[in-house]
Design an enzyme around this catalytic site. Structure first.
Site, PDB file in Angstrom:
ATOM      1  N   THR A   1       0.819  -1.207   0.000  1.00 55.78           N
ATOM      2  CA  THR A   1       0.000   0.000   0.000  1.00 55.78           C
ATOM      3  C   THR A   1       0.855   1.261   0.000  1.00 55.78           C
ATOM      4  OG1 THR A   1      -1.773  -1.140   1.103  1.00 55.78           O
ATOM      5  CG2 THR A   1      -1.771   1.238   1.308  1.00 55.78           C
TER       6      THR A   1
ATOM      7  N   ARG B   1     -11.937  -9.471  -3.746  1.00 55.51           N
ATOM      8  CA  ARG B   1     -11.878  -8.830  -2.427  1.00 55.51           C
ATOM      9  C   ARG B   1     -11.689  -7.322  -2.567  1.00 55.51           C
ATOM     10  NH1 ARG B   1      -7.582  -6.754   0.603  1.00 55.51           N
ATOM     11  NH2 ARG B   1      -7.834  -6.850   2.855  1.00 55.51           N
TER      12      ARG B   1
ATOM     13  N   ASP C   1      -9.675  -2.159   2.620  1.00 49.36           N
ATOM     14  CA  ASP C   1     -10.078  -0.923   3.290  1.00 49.36           C
ATOM     15  C   ASP C   1      -9.679   0.337   2.534  1.00 49.36           C
ATOM     16  OD1 ASP C   1      -7.399  -1.772   3.848  1.00 49.36           O
ATOM     17  OD2 ASP C   1      -7.264  -0.127   5.278  1.00 49.36           O
TER      18      ASP C   1
ATOM     19  N   GLY D   1      -2.498  -2.127   6.275  1.00 50.19           N
ATOM     20  CA  GLY D   1      -2.515  -3.282   7.174  1.00 50.19           C
ATOM     21  C   GLY D   1      -3.635  -4.227   6.807  1.00 50.19           C
ATOM     22  N   THR D   2      -4.049  -5.020   7.762  1.00 48.72           N
ATOM     23  CA  THR D   2      -5.098  -6.011   7.520  1.00 48.72           C
ATOM     24  C   THR D   2      -6.448  -5.307   7.346  1.00 48.72           C
ATOM     25  OG1 THR D   2      -5.038  -6.284   9.914  1.00 48.72           O
ATOM     26  CG2 THR D   2      -4.061  -8.032   8.605  1.00 48.72           C
ATOM     27  N   GLY D   3      -6.800  -5.098   6.090  1.00 50.25           N
ATOM     28  CA  GLY D   3      -7.926  -4.243   5.757  1.00 50.25           C
ATOM     29  C   GLY D   3      -9.251  -4.626   6.376  1.00 50.25           C
TER      30      GLY D   3
HETATM   31  N1  ASP Z   1      -4.894  -2.484   3.689  1.00 51.36           N
HETATM   32  C1  ASP Z   1      -4.670  -3.170   2.430  1.00 51.36           C
HETATM   33  C2  ASP Z   1      -5.789  -4.138   2.200  1.00 51.36           C
HETATM   34  O1  ASP Z   1      -6.250  -4.756   3.143  1.00 51.36           O
HETATM   35  C3  ASP Z   1      -3.398  -3.920   2.401  1.00 51.36           C
HETATM   36  C4  ASP Z   1      -2.208  -3.065   2.604  1.00 51.36           C
HETATM   37  O2  ASP Z   1      -2.197  -2.180   3.425  1.00 51.36           O
HETATM   38  O3  ASP Z   1      -1.237  -3.297   1.897  1.00 51.36           O
HETATM   39  O4  ASP Z   1      -6.158  -4.327   1.075  1.00 51.36           O
END
Ligand code: ASP
Length: 156
Positions: free
Chosen positions: A21, A49, A52, A73-75
């Protein structure tokens, strides 16, 4: 097997957690704040998918009355806690500084769900907030003295 079919092999384990990201927050000389977030999503994500990043309030948010926020992060967890808007709401409703609001969202709300990642934020007075609970997050900014700063790990 086509590339599309192989990307749907849900039995394979990703070699490592990878995020790709890129986010930015900015404040102009009139105090207008803006946020942008672009991502390739998470490794081995399901086809279709939506994370976020494009969800306003989850991975991206801006309000001149509070701040601009971009997250990585973990979206799924960022969506669940409306992370970017949550930072703004803590400033608006509880009067927290942008840094304290970022810390609360990452170290309390996101960590409670065992989500991982970080946020960058800036308010209309150009105060920055940066918080992460992952090992690192590549980040850079221009300091108040005009010099560029770049960091990777949590404590550096
Ligand atoms: N937040 C992003 C997602 O969940 C992933 C990332 O931050 O790289 O798609």
């Amino acid at each position: 097997m086509t590339e599309l079919e192989s990307s749907q092999d849900i039995t394979a384990e990703p070699a490592e957690e990878m995020y790709g990201t890129v986010g930015a927050v900015a404040c102009d000389k009139e105090g207008n704040v803006a946020a942008a977030t672009s991502t390739g999503g998470t490794t081995f994500k399901r086809l279709g998918r939506v994370g976020d990043s494009p969800v306003i309030g989850a991975g991206t948010y801006a309000d001149n009355r509070t701040c601009a926020v971009s997250g990585t992060g973990t979206g799924e967890y960022f969506i669940r806690i409306a992370a970017a808007h949550h930072v703004s709401a803590l400033m608006a409703y509880e009067g927290l500084s942008v840094q304290k609001a970022c810390d609360k969202v990452i170290h309390e709300k996101l960590s409670e769900l065992e989500g991982e990642g970080g946020v960058i934020a800036i308010d209309a007075e150009r105060n920055m907030g940066i918080s992460l609970n992952s090992e690192g997050m590549y980040r850079g900014w221009i300091g108040q003295d005009g010099n560029p700063v770049a960091k990777i790990y949590k404590e550096s």
